[in-house]
Design an enzyme around this catalytic site. Structure first.
Site, PDB file in Angstrom:
ATOM      1  CB  THR A  12      -0.952   0.032   1.214  1.00 44.38           C
ATOM      2  OG1 THR A  12      -0.208   0.203   2.422  1.00 44.38           O
ATOM      3  CG2 THR A  12      -1.759  -1.256   1.296  1.00 44.38           C
ATOM      4  N   GLY A  13       0.433   2.276  -0.702  1.00 41.43           N
ATOM      5  CA  GLY A  13       1.234   3.495  -0.784  1.00 41.43           C
ATOM      6  C   GLY A  13       2.529   3.260  -1.533  1.00 41.43           C
ATOM      7  N   GLY A  14       2.433   2.712  -2.741  1.00 38.14           N
ATOM      8  CA  GLY A  14       3.635   2.283  -3.443  1.00 38.14           C
ATOM      9  C   GLY A  14       4.145   3.199  -4.531  1.00 38.14           C
ATOM     10  N   GLY A  17       8.807   6.974  -2.416  1.00 36.80           N
ATOM     11  CA  GLY A  17       9.495   6.722  -1.154  1.00 36.80           C
ATOM     12  C   GLY A  17       9.739   5.264  -0.850  1.00 36.80           C
ATOM     13  N   GLY A  19       7.636   2.801  -0.168  1.00 34.41           N
ATOM     14  CA  GLY A  19       6.777   1.873  -0.895  1.00 34.41           C
ATOM     15  C   GLY A  19       7.306   1.582  -2.291  1.00 34.41           C
ATOM     16  CE1 TYR A 148       3.863   9.224  11.083  1.00 28.49           C
ATOM     17  CE2 TYR A 148       5.698   9.367  12.623  1.00 28.49           C
ATOM     18  CZ  TYR A 148       5.158   8.890  11.441  1.00 28.49           C
ATOM     19  OH  TYR A 148       5.906   8.086  10.625  1.00 28.49           O
TER      20      TYR A 148
END
Length: 247
Positions: A12-14, A17, A19, A148
């Protein structure tokens, strides 16, 4: 380097950065890789560059996660590696905190990560590897990072419980917690090179090894703990921060 041959990996989030670097690493080791992201253009561009499959999905939406799991099941069957990487950061004191910032961070970093695991459990293969992207801030207390840090601390608690719940199926669940990592984030928010360098110098001074981590460093660790070399590792939070939590 084909020790992940015939493995199906979802990241996920690839599209950028860590990912992106992990997708590249797993692909090079023979895995069939699927990357997800919220922005159709960005995720499809990254997939084209990497030679992997893109599926548009927003990790903050449980409906999107449901659709993602169904699509992966239909197209690829079971999953061997699940890297729950998508996440956002945000700073602000507790006094200054807004409900919007709290919800944005928690919806992606915690709720989204939680339900990604939940919805993918039925299609995880026996002996699969699940990796959460956490943060060394889960082991540190820094002013301005309460939301966070809390999202990542809670994520690590979920990781350990999931490791217990999924152990009967030989599914291993771990987290990787990077410290300061060189990515394009600061350049994306419009900081010039000189400003970025001055910020980096201050950060590096707090790291015993006196260097920043890289996305490739994290990618190699995700690959390692998803491989046969790590079949006896589960419920572990692997801190990668050059010794920062020790200082």
């Amino acid at each position: 380097m084909d020790n992940l041959k015939n493995k199906v990996a979802v990241i996920t989030g690839g599209n950028s950065g860590i990912g992106y670097a992990t997708a590249k690493q797993l692909k090079e080791q023979g895995a069939t890789v699927i990357i997800t992201g919220r922005r159709k253009e960005a995720i499809e561009k990254a997939a084209s560059e990497l030679g992997v499959t893109a599926i548009v999905a927003d990790q903050s939406s449980v409906l999107d996660i449901d659709r993602l799991a169904l699509k992966v099941k239909e197209d690829f069957g079971q999953v061997d590696i699940l890297f729950i990487n998508a996440g956002i950061a945000g700073l602000g004191t507790i006094e200054q905190a807004t409900e919007a910032l709290y919800d944005d961070i928690m919806n992606i970093n915690l709720k989204g990560a939680y339900f990604t695991l939940s919805k993918f459990i039925p299609i995880l293969k026996e002996g699969a590897s699940v990796v959460f992207l956490s943060s060394n801030t889960a082991s540190m207390s820094g002013a301005g990072s309460s939301i966070y840090s809390s999202s990542k601390t809670a994520l690590n608690a979920i990781m350990k419980i999931a490791a217990l719940e999924l152990a009967p199926r030989k599914i291993r669940v771990n987290s990787v917690s990077p410290g300061p990592t060189e990515t394009e984030v600061m350049k994306k928010v419009g900081l010039d090179e000189e400003t970025v360098k001055s910020i980096m110098d201050v950060v590096v001074d707090r790291i015993p090894l006196k260097q920043m981590g890289t996305a490739a460093d994290v990618a190699k660790m995700v690959s390692y703990i998803s491989s046969e070399a790590s079949v006896f590792i589960t419920g572990a939070d692997i801190i990668m921060d050059g010794g920062m939590v020790l200082a």
